[in-house]
Design a protein around this motif. Structure first.
Motif, PDB file in Angstrom:
ATOM      1  N   VAL A   1       9.482   1.356  10.529  1.00 33.64           N
ATOM      2  CA  VAL A   1       8.628   1.014   9.389  1.00 33.64           C
ATOM      3  C   VAL A   1       9.267  -0.116   8.589  1.00 33.64           C
ATOM      4  O   VAL A   1       8.590  -1.081   8.186  1.00 33.64           O
ATOM      5  CB  VAL A   1       8.401   2.242   8.483  1.00 33.64           C
ATOM      6  CG1 VAL A   1       7.625   1.834   7.225  1.00 33.64           C
ATOM      7  CG2 VAL A   1       7.635   3.328   9.236  1.00 33.64           C
ATOM      8  N   ALA A   2      10.583  -0.024   8.379  1.00 32.54           N
ATOM      9  CA  ALA A   2      11.291  -1.063   7.627  1.00 32.54           C
ATOM     10  C   ALA A   2      11.197  -2.412   8.336  1.00 32.54           C
ATOM     11  O   ALA A   2      10.986  -3.450   7.694  1.00 32.54           O
ATOM     12  CB  ALA A   2      12.756  -0.670   7.449  1.00 32.54           C
ATOM     13  N   LYS A   3      11.318  -2.425   9.658  1.00 30.12           N
ATOM     14  CA  LYS A   3      11.261  -3.673  10.413  1.00 30.12           C
ATOM     15  C   LYS A   3       9.845  -4.262  10.398  1.00 30.12           C
ATOM     16  O   LYS A   3       9.677  -5.482  10.336  1.00 30.12           O
ATOM     17  CB  LYS A   3      11.734  -3.445  11.846  1.00 30.12           C
ATOM     18  CG  LYS A   3      13.225  -3.196  11.948  1.00 30.12           C
ATOM     19  CD  LYS A   3      13.644  -2.882  13.373  1.00 30.12           C
ATOM     20  CE  LYS A   3      15.150  -2.628  13.454  1.00 30.12           C
ATOM     21  NZ  LYS A   3      15.580  -2.253  14.819  1.00 30.12           N
ATOM     22  N   ILE A   4       8.842  -3.402  10.456  1.00 32.39           N
ATOM     23  CA  ILE A   4       7.465  -3.888  10.375  1.00 32.39           C
ATOM     24  C   ILE A   4       7.200  -4.481   9.001  1.00 32.39           C
ATOM     25  O   ILE A   4       6.606  -5.562   8.870  1.00 32.39           O
ATOM     26  CB  ILE A   4       6.469  -2.747  10.681  1.00 32.39           C
ATOM     27  CG1 ILE A   4       6.537  -2.371  12.165  1.00 32.39           C
ATOM     28  CG2 ILE A   4       5.039  -3.171  10.312  1.00 32.39           C
ATOM     29  CD1 ILE A   4       5.719  -1.141  12.520  1.00 32.39           C
ATOM     30  N   GLU A   5       7.668  -3.829   7.967  1.00 34.76           N
ATOM     31  CA  GLU A   5       7.442  -4.323   6.613  1.00 34.76           C
ATOM     32  C   GLU A   5       8.137  -5.658   6.361  1.00 34.76           C
ATOM     33  O   GLU A   5       7.654  -6.476   5.574  1.00 34.76           O
ATOM     34  CB  GLU A   5       7.926  -3.287   5.597  1.00 34.76           C
ATOM     35  CG  GLU A   5       7.024  -2.068   5.515  1.00 34.76           C
ATOM     36  CD  GLU A   5       7.401  -1.107   4.401  1.00 34.76           C
ATOM     37  OE1 GLU A   5       6.620  -0.177   4.131  1.00 34.76           O
ATOM     38  OE2 GLU A   5       8.487  -1.295   3.787  1.00 34.76           O
ATOM     39  N   SER A   6       9.258  -5.882   7.021  1.00 34.34           N
ATOM     40  CA  SER A   6       9.980  -7.145   6.840  1.00 34.34           C
ATOM     41  C   SER A   6       9.506  -8.233   7.798  1.00 34.34           C
ATOM     42  O   SER A   6      10.008  -9.358   7.768  1.00 34.34           O
ATOM     43  CB  SER A   6      11.488  -6.912   7.023  1.00 34.34           C
ATOM     44  OG  SER A   6      11.767  -6.489   8.352  1.00 34.34           O
TER      45      SER A   6
ATOM     46  N   MET B   1       4.572   6.591  -1.374  1.00 32.49           N
ATOM     47  CA  MET B   1       4.998   7.170  -0.100  1.00 32.49           C
ATOM     48  C   MET B   1       6.293   6.512   0.361  1.00 32.49           C
ATOM     49  O   MET B   1       6.455   5.300   0.231  1.00 32.49           O
ATOM     50  CB  MET B   1       3.891   6.971   0.954  1.00 32.49           C
ATOM     51  CG  MET B   1       4.250   7.417   2.358  1.00 32.49           C
ATOM     52  SD  MET B   1       2.902   7.102   3.539  1.00 32.49           S
ATOM     53  CE  MET B   1       1.800   8.455   3.142  1.00 32.49           C
ATOM     54  N   SER B   2       7.209   7.277   0.902  1.00 31.37           N
ATOM     55  CA  SER B   2       8.458   6.729   1.429  1.00 31.37           C
ATOM     56  C   SER B   2       8.238   6.184   2.834  1.00 31.37           C
ATOM     57  O   SER B   2       7.238   6.497   3.494  1.00 31.37           O
ATOM     58  CB  SER B   2       9.543   7.799   1.469  1.00 31.37           C
ATOM     59  OG  SER B   2       9.242   8.768   2.459  1.00 31.37           O
ATOM     60  N   ARG B   3       9.167   5.368   3.294  1.00 32.63           N
ATOM     61  CA  ARG B   3       9.083   4.864   4.662  1.00 32.63           C
ATOM     62  C   ARG B   3       9.166   6.004   5.673  1.00 32.63           C
ATOM     63  O   ARG B   3       8.498   5.972   6.714  1.00 32.63           O
ATOM     64  CB  ARG B   3      10.194   3.846   4.906  1.00 32.63           C
ATOM     65  CG  ARG B   3       9.943   2.493   4.255  1.00 32.63           C
ATOM     66  CD  ARG B   3      11.132   1.584   4.372  1.00 32.63           C
ATOM     67  NE  ARG B   3      10.828   0.243   3.875  1.00 32.63           N
ATOM     68  CZ  ARG B   3      11.744  -0.661   3.592  1.00 32.63           C
ATOM     69  NH1 ARG B   3      13.039  -0.368   3.734  1.00 32.63           N
ATOM     70  NH2 ARG B   3      11.396  -1.862   3.165  1.00 32.63           N
ATOM     71  N   ALA B   4       9.980   6.994   5.375  1.00 30.78           N
ATOM     72  CA  ALA B   4      10.106   8.140   6.280  1.00 30.78           C
ATOM     73  C   ALA B   4       8.777   8.890   6.374  1.00 30.78           C
ATOM     74  O   ALA B   4       8.375   9.326   7.469  1.00 30.78           O
ATOM     75  CB  ALA B   4      11.216   9.069   5.802  1.00 30.78           C
ATOM     76  N   GLU B   5       8.089   9.026   5.262  1.00 34.37           N
ATOM     77  CA  GLU B   5       6.803   9.724   5.271  1.00 34.37           C
ATOM     78  C   GLU B   5       5.753   8.949   6.053  1.00 34.37           C
ATOM     79  O   GLU B   5       4.963   9.531   6.815  1.00 34.37           O
ATOM     80  CB  GLU B   5       6.332   9.947   3.829  1.00 34.37           C
ATOM     81  CG  GLU B   5       7.148  10.995   3.077  1.00 34.37           C
ATOM     82  CD  GLU B   5       6.832  11.042   1.598  1.00 34.37           C
ATOM     83  OE1 GLU B   5       6.995  12.110   0.995  1.00 34.37           O
ATOM     84  OE2 GLU B   5       6.403   9.986   1.046  1.00 34.37           O
ATOM     85  N   LEU B   6       5.732   7.618   5.880  1.00 32.86           N
ATOM     86  CA  LEU B   6       4.797   6.809   6.656  1.00 32.86           C
ATOM     87  C   LEU B   6       5.146   6.868   8.136  1.00 32.86           C
ATOM     88  O   LEU B   6       4.261   6.958   8.994  1.00 32.86           O
ATOM     89  CB  LEU B   6       4.807   5.358   6.167  1.00 32.86           C
ATOM     90  CG  LEU B   6       3.890   4.384   6.922  1.00 32.86           C
ATOM     91  CD1 LEU B   6       2.444   4.880   6.926  1.00 32.86           C
ATOM     92  CD2 LEU B   6       3.976   2.982   6.322  1.00 32.86           C
TER      93      LEU B   6
ATOM     94  N   GLU C   1       0.828  -1.207   0.000  1.00 37.11           N
ATOM     95  CA  GLU C   1       0.000   0.000   0.000  1.00 37.11           C
ATOM     96  C   GLU C   1       0.864   1.260   0.000  1.00 37.11           C
ATOM     97  O   GLU C   1       0.522   2.259  -0.657  1.00 37.11           O
ATOM     98  CB  GLU C   1      -0.935  -0.003   1.209  1.00 37.11           C
ATOM     99  CG  GLU C   1      -2.004  -1.078   1.174  1.00 37.11           C
ATOM    100  CD  GLU C   1      -3.031  -0.840   0.080  1.00 37.11           C
ATOM    101  OE1 GLU C   1      -3.093   0.279  -0.470  1.00 37.11           O
ATOM    102  OE2 GLU C   1      -3.779  -1.779  -0.240  1.00 37.11           O
ATOM    103  N   ARG C   2       1.974   1.230   0.723  1.00 38.84           N
ATOM    104  CA  ARG C   2       2.860   2.396   0.760  1.00 38.84           C
ATOM    105  C   ARG C   2       3.432   2.682  -0.634  1.00 38.84           C
ATOM    106  O   ARG C   2       3.440   3.837  -1.091  1.00 38.84           O
ATOM    107  CB  ARG C   2       3.985   2.163   1.769  1.00 38.84           C
ATOM    108  CG  ARG C   2       5.007   3.308   1.844  1.00 38.84           C
ATOM    109  CD  ARG C   2       6.103   3.002   2.832  1.00 38.84           C
ATOM    110  NE  ARG C   2       6.851   1.807   2.490  1.00 38.84           N
ATOM    111  CZ  ARG C   2       7.784   1.749   1.531  1.00 38.84           C
ATOM    112  NH1 ARG C   2       8.053   2.809   0.796  1.00 38.84           N
ATOM    113  NH2 ARG C   2       8.436   0.615   1.308  1.00 38.84           N
TER     114      ARG C   2
ATOM    115  N   ARG D   1      -5.909   4.811   8.051  1.00 37.10           N
ATOM    116  CA  ARG D   1      -6.236   6.218   7.797  1.00 37.10           C
ATOM    117  C   ARG D   1      -5.523   6.760   6.560  1.00 37.10           C
ATOM    118  O   ARG D   1      -6.106   7.497   5.764  1.00 37.10           O
ATOM    119  CB  ARG D   1      -5.864   7.055   9.026  1.00 37.10           C
ATOM    120  CG  ARG D   1      -5.995   8.562   8.823  1.00 37.10           C
ATOM    121  CD  ARG D   1      -5.734   9.316  10.110  1.00 37.10           C
ATOM    122  NE  ARG D   1      -4.420   9.037  10.656  1.00 37.10           N
ATOM    123  CZ  ARG D   1      -3.287   9.629  10.250  1.00 37.10           C
ATOM    124  NH1 ARG D   1      -3.310  10.518   9.274  1.00 37.10           N
ATOM    125  NH2 ARG D   1      -2.136   9.337  10.826  1.00 37.10           N
ATOM    126  N   VAL D   2      -4.268   6.372   6.377  1.00 37.22           N
ATOM    127  CA  VAL D   2      -3.434   6.952   5.321  1.00 37.22           C
ATOM    128  C   VAL D   2      -3.656   6.294   3.967  1.00 37.22           C
ATOM    129  O   VAL D   2      -3.682   6.964   2.933  1.00 37.22           O
ATOM    130  CB  VAL D   2      -1.945   6.872   5.722  1.00 37.22           C
ATOM    131  CG1 VAL D   2      -1.031   7.245   4.557  1.00 37.22           C
ATOM    132  CG2 VAL D   2      -1.673   7.775   6.917  1.00 37.22           C
TER     133      VAL D   2
END
Length: 276
Positions: A50-55, A34-39, A28-29, A70-71
């Motif tokens: 964010v990177a650890k959650i995605e992995s 959207m970048s990880r920093a923006e999320l 979805e990102r 929400r996003v």
């Protein structure tokens, strides 16, 4: 009958709900550009989390799941729906069944002679306790334990009844600052109906069930179950004889302990004399 092994590996590690949650976040990102920093900014966390959650390497907080819904325009509440299952798979396989049962319980009764139970530990206390096992994923384990405590802040929390040995309050886990925060947390719980905190005073050297931490879960429908906390892993018991024995032992522990109105001042006294 032990039920802790029931369907513990129905989903492989590479396709676990925790990994699936992370993959959906990344999909979805990237779809949104959207970048990880923006999320991370939207979720009040950093790029690395964010990177650890995605992995699939870190359990997401419920707040993070709510942010995703929400996003992301096409989320449709999917991330909050996925969150409880992702949380379950953040724990070791032998503990997942218990987490699932705890989540649906209407009453949780616990006894511990050595430590505060994980369900009421502060983050600092939990970190010190979990650190002793020298895990390579300490942050992940701490996050999972903190998220598990969400059951106490939801609209329909279970009734929590804790019986502790007085030595638990005096054992300096992590030093004075950590213990001060932990005992303040316990004291607040003792003042929060319908929860109950009882302390077995050190003047009582021997009491029923003093050798092993255990707990009982009750439900709106269905019989109670027992959780025995042991090494190298705990286990859940559902046989009526085991539940009856644990219930009898817990009733005796509660009868042996100071009543709630006397337990709370004892917590205050130990907090003032030893950790303030």
């Amino acid at each position: 009958m032990s039920v802790e092994d029931e369907n513990v590996d129905a989903v492989g590690a590479t396709a676990s709900p925790l990994s699936h949650f992370g993959a959906e976040v990344r999909l979805e990102r990237e779809r949104l550009g959207m970048s990880r920093a923006e999320l991370g900014k939207e979720a009040c966390c950093g790029y690395s989390l964010v990177a650890k959650i995605e992995s699939g390497d870190r359990v997401p907080a419920l707040d993070f799941a709510e942010t995703c819904d929400r996003v992301f325009p096409h989320a449709g509440g999917r991330f909050v729906r996925l969150w409880p299952l992702a949380l379950r798979y953040a724990f070791p396989p032998w503990f997942r069944r218990y987490v699932e049962l705890e989540w649906s319980a209407t009453a949780v009764r616990m006894f511990h002679p050595l430590l505060l139970p994980g369900i009421v530990q502060t983050e600092a206390y939990a970190r010190e306790v979990l650190r002793t096992g020298r895990p390579t994923n300490l942050d992940h384990l701490v996050s999972a334990r903190m998220e598990r405590q969400r059951i106490l802040t939801r609209d329909d929390p279970p009734r929590l009844w804790i019986v502790l040995d007085e030595g638990v309050l005096r054992r300096a886990v992590g030093g004075s600052d950590v213990m001060c925060g932990q005992l303040e947390r316990l004291r607040a719980l003792a003042d929060s109906p319908p929860h109950v905190v009882q302390i077995i005073p050190s003047s009582i050297a021997v009491y029923p069930g003093s050798g092993s931490p255990f707990g009982l879960l009750s439900f709106e429908e269905g019989p109670d179950v027992v959780h025995v906390d042991g090494f190298p892993k705990g286990y859940v018991l559902a046989e009526s004889e085991d539940v009856a024995s644990a219930t009898s032992a817990y009733d005796l522990l509660a009868a042996t302990a100071l009543p709630p109105d006397e337990s709370a001042p004892l917590i205050d006294s130990i907090l003032k004399d030893h950790f303030s």
